[in-house]
Design a protein around this motif. Structure first.
Motif, PDB file in Angstrom:
ATOM      1  N   ARG A   1       1.021  -1.088  -0.608  1.00  0.00           N
ATOM      2  CA  ARG A   1      -0.161   0.007  -0.125  1.00  0.00           C
ATOM      3  C   ARG A   1       0.717   1.728  -0.202  1.00  0.00           C
ATOM      4  O   ARG A   1       0.294   1.981  -0.363  1.00  0.00           O
ATOM      5  N   GLU A   2       2.055   1.874   0.526  1.00  0.00           N
ATOM      6  CA  GLU A   2       2.620   2.231   1.032  1.00  0.00           C
ATOM      7  C   GLU A   2       3.781   2.277  -0.673  1.00  0.00           C
ATOM      8  O   GLU A   2       3.786   3.436  -1.007  1.00  0.00           O
ATOM      9  N   ARG A   3       3.993   1.527  -1.798  1.00  0.00           N
ATOM     10  CA  ARG A   3       4.731   1.583  -2.683  1.00  0.00           C
ATOM     11  C   ARG A   3       3.640   1.878  -4.249  1.00  0.00           C
ATOM     12  O   ARG A   3       4.161   2.867  -4.728  1.00  0.00           O
ATOM     13  N   PHE A   4       2.414   1.760  -3.110  1.00  0.00           N
ATOM     14  CA  PHE A   4       1.412   2.326  -4.589  1.00  0.00           C
ATOM     15  C   PHE A   4       1.106   3.797  -4.118  1.00  0.00           C
ATOM     16  O   PHE A   4       0.239   4.175  -5.034  1.00  0.00           O
ATOM     17  N   ARG A   5       1.281   4.585  -2.812  1.00  0.00           N
ATOM     18  CA  ARG A   5       0.702   5.985  -3.170  1.00  0.00           C
ATOM     19  C   ARG A   5       2.194   6.621  -4.299  1.00  0.00           C
ATOM     20  O   ARG A   5       2.334   6.860  -4.331  1.00  0.00           O
ATOM     21  N   GLY A   6       0.616   7.595  -4.974  1.00  0.00           N
ATOM     22  CA  GLY A   6       1.184   8.342  -6.142  1.00  0.00           C
ATOM     23  C   GLY A   6       1.507   7.378  -7.127  1.00  0.00           C
ATOM     24  O   GLY A   6       1.810   7.831  -8.493  1.00  0.00           O
ATOM     25  N   ARG A   7       1.071   6.643  -7.506  1.00  0.00           N
ATOM     26  CA  ARG A   7       0.801   5.700  -8.604  1.00  0.00           C
ATOM     27  C   ARG A   7      -0.523   5.920  -8.592  1.00  0.00           C
ATOM     28  O   ARG A   7      -1.571   4.807  -8.421  1.00  0.00           O
ATOM     29  N   ALA A   8      -1.110   6.370  -9.654  1.00  0.00           N
ATOM     30  CA  ALA A   8      -2.796   6.712  -9.503  1.00  0.00           C
ATOM     31  C   ALA A   8      -3.408   6.064  -9.769  1.00  0.00           C
ATOM     32  O   ALA A   8      -4.396   4.968  -9.949  1.00  0.00           O
ATOM     33  N   SER A   9      -2.476   4.766 -11.322  1.00  0.00           N
ATOM     34  CA  SER A   9      -3.407   4.033 -12.271  1.00  0.00           C
ATOM     35  C   SER A   9      -3.431   2.594 -10.541  1.00  0.00           C
ATOM     36  O   SER A   9      -4.492   1.394 -10.756  1.00  0.00           O
ATOM     37  N   ASP A  10      -2.407   2.264 -10.198  1.00  0.00           N
ATOM     38  CA  ASP A  10      -2.170   1.437  -8.622  1.00  0.00           C
ATOM     39  C   ASP A  10      -3.439   1.599  -7.903  1.00  0.00           C
ATOM     40  O   ASP A  10      -3.793   1.371  -7.281  1.00  0.00           O
ATOM     41  N   GLU A  11      -3.495   3.326  -6.933  1.00  0.00           N
ATOM     42  CA  GLU A  11      -4.615   3.200  -6.254  1.00  0.00           C
ATOM     43  C   GLU A  11      -5.240   3.152  -7.145  1.00  0.00           C
ATOM     44  O   GLU A  11      -6.900   2.032  -6.290  1.00  0.00           O
ATOM     45  N   ASP A  12      -6.062   3.445  -8.493  1.00  0.00           N
ATOM     46  CA  ASP A  12      -7.638   3.304  -8.654  1.00  0.00           C
ATOM     47  C   ASP A  12      -7.540   1.303  -8.588  1.00  0.00           C
ATOM     48  O   ASP A  12      -8.966   1.648  -8.357  1.00  0.00           O
ATOM     49  N   ALA A  13      -6.788   1.038  -8.995  1.00  0.00           N
ATOM     50  CA  ALA A  13      -6.981  -1.209  -8.698  1.00  0.00           C
ATOM     51  C   ALA A  13      -7.401  -1.606  -7.138  1.00  0.00           C
ATOM     52  O   ALA A  13      -8.094  -1.730  -6.958  1.00  0.00           O
ATOM     53  N   LEU A  14      -6.613  -0.270  -6.721  1.00  0.00           N
ATOM     54  CA  LEU A  14      -6.922  -0.571  -4.794  1.00  0.00           C
ATOM     55  C   LEU A  14      -7.982   0.009  -4.798  1.00  0.00           C
ATOM     56  O   LEU A  14      -9.092  -0.847  -4.199  1.00  0.00           O
ATOM     57  N   ALA A  15      -9.086   0.724  -4.998  1.00  0.00           N
ATOM     58  CA  ALA A  15     -10.048   1.440  -4.180  1.00  0.00           C
ATOM     59  C   ALA A  15     -10.886   0.582  -4.847  1.00  0.00           C
ATOM     60  O   ALA A  15     -11.955   0.614  -5.171  1.00  0.00           O
ATOM     61  N   ARG A  16     -11.202   0.438  -6.364  1.00  0.00           N
ATOM     62  CA  ARG A  16     -11.750  -0.565  -7.213  1.00  0.00           C
ATOM     63  C   ARG A  16     -12.323  -2.066  -6.859  1.00  0.00           C
ATOM     64  O   ARG A  16     -13.515  -2.131  -5.861  1.00  0.00           O
ATOM     65  N   ALA A  17     -11.065  -2.692  -6.368  1.00  0.00           N
ATOM     66  CA  ALA A  17     -11.442  -3.573  -5.419  1.00  0.00           C
ATOM     67  C   ALA A  17     -11.920  -4.143  -4.132  1.00  0.00           C
ATOM     68  O   ALA A  17     -12.836  -4.283  -3.629  1.00  0.00           O
ATOM     69  N   ALA A  18     -11.571  -2.320  -3.277  1.00  0.00           N
ATOM     70  CA  ALA A  18     -12.682  -2.103  -2.001  1.00  0.00           C
ATOM     71  C   ALA A  18     -13.399  -1.831  -2.208  1.00  0.00           C
ATOM     72  O   ALA A  18     -14.710  -1.900  -1.255  1.00  0.00           O
ATOM     73  N   GLU A  19     -14.293  -1.417  -3.264  1.00  0.00           N
ATOM     74  CA  GLU A  19     -15.931  -1.292  -4.049  1.00  0.00           C
ATOM     75  C   GLU A  19     -16.506  -2.249  -3.863  1.00  0.00           C
ATOM     76  O   GLU A  19     -17.904  -2.723  -3.571  1.00  0.00           O
TER      77      GLU A  19
END
Length: 119
Positions: A33-51
């Motif tokens: 999660r820390e490595r995903f910070r600032g990586r828009a596509s990875d943060e988007d994938a995380l948000a989509r999976a959380a939903e």
């Protein structure tokens, strides 16, 4: 390992054997999660999976790409994962078979009654 990380990052229940492995999955998820910070596509994938749990394969792909891009980071995560698996303990009448490494053939058994011949 990547599926367990992605599932935990999405806030979904992860079925793993024992507290050491549960703690390792939480630690691995935090690091990724820390490595995903600032990586828009990875943060988007995380948000989509959380939903929606249907987004977990997309998130797992993002985790895999991150690990492919940074072999040293992959090595760190694999070390945490392998260490936790070797510390897993069985309770009651359960059994945990752990194998790490490369092998042409691996045989893991529990109860053997009678003769056993392996050729």
């Amino acid at each position: 390992m990547t599926l367990a990380i992605a599932t935990a990052m999405a806030g979904k229940a992860v079925e793993v054997a024992g507290e050491p492995v549960r703690a390792a999955v939480a630690e691995l998820s935090r690091r990724v999660r820390e490595r995903f910070r600032g990586r828009a596509s990875d943060e988007d994938a995380l948000a989509r999976a959380a939903e929606d749990a249907g987004g977990i394969p997309l998130l797992e792909g993002a985790v895999r790409r991150l690990l492919d891009e940074d072999p040293a980071f992959r090595g760190e995560l694999e070390a945490v994962w392998n260490h936790a698996q070797t510390r897993a303990e069985a309770s009651d009448d359960a059994v945990i078979n752990t194998f790490n490494g490369n092998a042409e053939k691996v045989i893991q058994l529990r109860d053997v009654n009678g003769d056993l011949n392996i050729s």
